[in-house]
Write a protein that holds these residues in place. Structure first.
Motif, mmCIF file in Angstrom:
data_model
loop_
_atom_site.group_PDB
_atom_site.id
_atom_site.type_symbol
_atom_site.label_atom_id
_atom_site.label_comp_id
_atom_site.label_asym_id
_atom_site.label_seq_id
_atom_site.Cartn_x
_atom_site.Cartn_y
_atom_site.Cartn_z
ATOM 1 N N LYS A 52 48.247 142.130 111.698
ATOM 2 C CA LYS A 52 48.402 141.513 110.376
ATOM 3 C C LYS A 52 49.417 140.380 110.429
ATOM 4 O O LYS A 52 49.259 139.367 109.742
ATOM 5 C CB LYS A 52 48.801 142.548 109.331
ATOM 6 C CG LYS A 52 47.649 143.444 108.924
ATOM 7 C CD LYS A 52 48.050 144.372 107.798
ATOM 8 C CE LYS A 52 46.882 145.251 107.387
ATOM 9 N NZ LYS A 52 47.245 146.192 106.333
ATOM 10 N N ALA A 53 50.453 140.543 111.255
ATOM 11 C CA ALA A 53 51.442 139.477 111.412
ATOM 12 C C ALA A 53 50.775 138.221 111.956
ATOM 13 O O ALA A 53 51.012 137.115 111.467
ATOM 14 C CB ALA A 53 52.566 139.927 112.350
ATOM 15 N N GLU A 54 49.904 138.414 112.937
ATOM 16 C CA GLU A 54 49.234 137.257 113.522
ATOM 17 C C GLU A 54 48.285 136.594 112.520
ATOM 18 O O GLU A 54 48.232 135.368 112.421
ATOM 19 C CB GLU A 54 48.470 137.652 114.783
ATOM 20 C CG GLU A 54 47.905 136.464 115.513
ATOM 21 C CD GLU A 54 47.480 136.775 116.930
ATOM 22 O OE1 GLU A 54 47.384 135.815 117.703
ATOM 23 O OE2 GLU A 54 47.243 137.959 117.268
ATOM 24 N N GLU A 55 47.566 137.387 111.757
ATOM 25 C CA GLU A 55 46.681 136.823 110.727
ATOM 26 C C GLU A 55 47.481 135.982 109.727
ATOM 27 O O GLU A 55 47.082 134.866 109.382
ATOM 28 C CB GLU A 55 45.958 137.941 109.971
ATOM 29 C CG GLU A 55 44.895 138.662 110.751
ATOM 30 C CD GLU A 55 44.333 139.857 109.994
ATOM 31 O OE1 GLU A 55 44.439 139.890 108.746
ATOM 32 O OE2 GLU A 55 43.790 140.755 110.650
ATOM 33 N N ALA A 56 48.594 136.534 109.276
ATOM 34 C CA ALA A 56 49.403 135.837 108.272
ATOM 35 C C ALA A 56 49.992 134.545 108.819
ATOM 36 O O ALA A 56 49.916 133.492 108.158
ATOM 37 C CB ALA A 56 50.517 136.757 107.760
ATOM 38 N N ILE A 57 50.547 134.589 110.021
ATOM 39 C CA ILE A 57 51.203 133.378 110.537
ATOM 40 C C ILE A 57 50.187 132.323 110.934
ATOM 41 O O ILE A 57 50.436 131.125 110.785
ATOM 42 C CB ILE A 57 52.195 133.690 111.681
ATOM 43 C CG1 ILE A 57 53.111 132.480 111.923
ATOM 44 C CG2 ILE A 57 51.493 134.111 112.955
ATOM 45 C CD1 ILE A 57 53.896 132.017 110.731
ATOM 46 N N LYS A 58 49.015 132.731 111.394
ATOM 47 C CA LYS A 58 47.982 131.741 111.705
ATOM 48 C C LYS A 58 47.571 130.988 110.442
ATOM 49 O O LYS A 58 47.430 129.763 110.456
ATOM 50 C CB LYS A 58 46.764 132.419 112.344
ATOM 51 C CG LYS A 58 46.972 132.744 113.802
ATOM 52 C CD LYS A 58 45.857 133.601 114.352
ATOM 53 C CE LYS A 58 44.692 132.813 114.836
ATOM 54 N NZ LYS A 58 43.690 133.657 115.540
ATOM 55 N N GLU A 59 47.395 131.715 109.345
ATOM 56 C CA GLU A 59 47.034 131.073 108.087
ATOM 57 C C GLU A 59 48.171 130.172 107.600
ATOM 58 O O GLU A 59 47.947 129.045 107.160
ATOM 59 C CB GLU A 59 46.686 132.113 107.025
ATOM 60 C CG GLU A 59 46.191 131.494 105.740
ATOM 61 C CD GLU A 59 45.817 132.503 104.664
ATOM 62 O OE1 GLU A 59 45.540 132.051 103.533
ATOM 63 O OE2 GLU A 59 45.810 133.727 104.932
ATOM 64 N N HIS A 119 58.233 143.323 111.568
ATOM 65 C CA HIS A 119 59.225 144.390 111.389
ATOM 66 C C HIS A 119 58.551 145.755 111.259
ATOM 67 O O HIS A 119 59.071 146.768 111.731
ATOM 68 C CB HIS A 119 60.091 144.085 110.162
ATOM 69 C CG HIS A 119 61.222 145.026 109.980
ATOM 70 N ND1 HIS A 119 62.300 145.067 110.835
ATOM 71 C CD2 HIS A 119 61.445 145.977 109.045
ATOM 72 C CE1 HIS A 119 63.134 146.015 110.437
ATOM 73 N NE2 HIS A 119 62.642 146.574 109.348
ATOM 74 N N ALA A 120 57.375 145.769 110.635
ATOM 75 C CA ALA A 120 56.626 147.021 110.461
ATOM 76 C C ALA A 120 55.795 147.368 111.695
ATOM 77 O O ALA A 120 55.082 148.372 111.696
ATOM 78 C CB ALA A 120 55.716 146.911 109.242
ATOM 79 N N LYS A 121 55.870 146.520 112.724
ATOM 80 C CA LYS A 121 55.134 146.714 113.983
ATOM 81 C C LYS A 121 53.620 146.613 113.788
ATOM 82 O O LYS A 121 52.849 147.172 114.548
ATOM 83 C CB LYS A 121 55.485 148.053 114.650
ATOM 84 C CG LYS A 121 56.960 148.280 114.874
ATOM 85 C CD LYS A 121 57.462 147.430 116.005
ATOM 86 C CE LYS A 121 58.899 147.806 116.346
ATOM 87 N NZ LYS A 121 59.681 146.678 116.749
ATOM 88 N N PRO A 168 59.542 148.863 105.763
ATOM 89 C CA PRO A 168 59.024 147.536 106.056
ATOM 90 C C PRO A 168 57.601 147.319 105.546
ATOM 91 O O PRO A 168 57.245 146.232 105.130
ATOM 92 C CB PRO A 168 59.080 147.436 107.577
ATOM 93 C CG PRO A 168 59.374 148.793 108.091
ATOM 94 C CD PRO A 168 59.894 149.607 106.948
ATOM 95 N N LYS A 169 56.786 148.363 105.527
ATOM 96 C CA LYS A 169 55.425 148.204 105.006
ATOM 97 C C LYS A 169 55.458 147.935 103.508
ATOM 98 O O LYS A 169 54.663 147.158 102.999
ATOM 99 C CB LYS A 169 54.584 149.430 105.326
ATOM 100 C CG LYS A 169 54.242 149.533 106.802
ATOM 101 C CD LYS A 169 53.076 150.453 107.039
ATOM 102 C CE LYS A 169 52.842 150.663 108.494
ATOM 103 N NZ LYS A 169 52.023 149.687 109.137
ATOM 104 N N GLY A 170 56.410 148.551 102.809
ATOM 105 C CA GLY A 170 56.562 148.285 101.382
ATOM 106 C C GLY A 170 56.964 146.842 101.133
ATOM 107 O O GLY A 170 56.492 146.208 100.191
ATOM 108 N N GLY A 171 57.819 146.310 101.988
ATOM 109 C CA GLY A 171 58.217 144.908 101.878
ATOM 110 C C GLY A 171 57.035 143.984 102.100
ATOM 111 O O GLY A 171 56.849 142.996 101.376
#
Length: 125
Positions: free
Chosen positions: A48-55, A42-44, A4-7
């Protein structure tokens, strides 16, 4: 299933490329950032997930009308991030915003609408 990190790295690379192509980035950025956030979930890697979705959500709020399915989709993913971080109230707020958008855009028996209603109900319990 792949790494998942590679994705997430692949999606992040695509995002960096699109940022160089200003118009393509503006047209697709919210969706790409939402997908990047899903990879990070998915990568837990919830930070970073929150940073990406906020943007992504900020971009969708600027670029789209307030009742657009892409905006609803971003709210769903942001709700998922909140839920993973144990913030149930915030998750429900996001799911409710998405339900309102989807309720305006699709019939109440649409599979995506029903999926979201079930997700919101599970988060409440």
């Amino acid at each position: 299933m792949g790494d998942p990190k590679g994705g997430a790295e692949t999606v992040a690379s695509a995002l960096a490329y699109l940022r160089k192509k200003e118009q393509s980035f503006q047209n697709n950025a919210g969706t790409i950032l939402k997908d990047l956030a899903k990879c990070y979930i998915h990568a837990k890697d919830f930070e970073k997930a929150e940073e990406a979705i906020k943007e992504g959500l900020e971009i969708e709020l600027v670029n789209k009308v307030k009742m657009h399915p892409k905006l609803g989709s971003c709210y769903i993913t942001y709700g998922d991030v909140h839920l993973e971080k144990g913030r149930v109230k915030e998750a429900n707020e996001c799911y409710e915003k998405a339900l309102k958008i989807y309720g305006e855009m699709m019939p109440s028996d649409h599979p995506e609408f029903n999926y979201l209603k079930n997700k919101a109900n599970k988060a409440k319990s």
